[in-house]
Structure formats: C-alpha cells, structure tokens
Scaffold this motif. Structure first.
Motif, short mmCIF file in Angstrom:
data_model
loop_
_atom_site.label_atom_id
_atom_site.label_comp_id
_atom_site.label_asym_id
_atom_site.label_seq_id
_atom_site.Cartn_x
_atom_site.Cartn_y
_atom_site.Cartn_z
N LYS A 182 36.60 29.40 42.05
CA LYS A 182 35.53 30.33 42.45
C LYS A 182 35.57 30.57 43.95
CE LYS A 182 31.99 32.87 41.65
NZ LYS A 182 32.20 34.16 41.03
N THR A 214 38.51 32.82 44.75
CA THR A 214 38.21 34.20 44.37
C THR A 214 37.27 34.85 45.37
OG1 THR A 214 38.49 33.58 42.06
CG2 THR A 214 37.38 35.65 42.48
N LYS A 215 36.28 34.12 45.85
CA LYS A 215 35.35 34.68 46.83
C LYS A 215 36.02 34.99 48.15
CE LYS A 215 30.84 32.98 45.42
NZ LYS A 215 29.69 32.18 45.83
N CYS A 233 40.13 38.53 44.89
CA CYS A 233 40.64 38.37 43.53
C CYS A 233 42.10 37.96 43.61
CB CYS A 233 40.53 39.67 42.75
SG CYS A 233 41.55 41.00 43.41
#
Length: 77
Positions: A21, A24-25, A29
C-alpha cells in the motif's frame, strides 16, 4: 493482557500488506501486473528472511548467488 512483549494488535498479516500500500501511494501505481508480482515476490522473500533472523542484504546476496533457499535450512544439531 499480562505479557507486554506481545504487540498490541498482533496482526502480522496487516503489517505484511502495508508495504504494498505504501509503495502504491508513493509511486501512484505499478506499470504492469507482472511488475507488481515481481515486487511482491522479492519483498515476500526479504520478509521471510527477516522473520528468520537474517538481514535483507544477506538474503538478496544469497538469492543472487544461486542459494536462495538458505532461509529454509534448519540446523538439527
């Protein structure tokens, strides 16, 4: 309740998923699904090594030098 050495939430699965996560942040992506899978494989390997008491550098070095299963070797003596 009496053993303060146990983590408060004791939710290792949540902590293991947190890295994807954050990645991704930060980057927005992954460009491909294959890239995401490769990232997860390598982080899973490093995480397993860490839980077995090895550092990340040693784990990666052993994986590159054709000895990736060293983290699963047990001493029976």
């Amino acid at each position: 309740m009496h053993n303060f050495n146990v983590p408060f939430d004791n939710n290792q699965a949540e902590r293991d998923l947190r890295m994807i996560k954050v990645k991704t942040k930060v980057s927005g992506c992954f460009r491909t699904e294959e890239g995401a899978r490769e990232y997860l494989k390598s982080m899973s390997y490093v995480g397993t090594a860490h839980k077995q008491g090895y550092n990340a550098y040693e784990a990666i070095k052993n994986a590159i030098t054709d000895h990736p299963d060293f983290i699963f070797e047990y001493s029976w003596f």
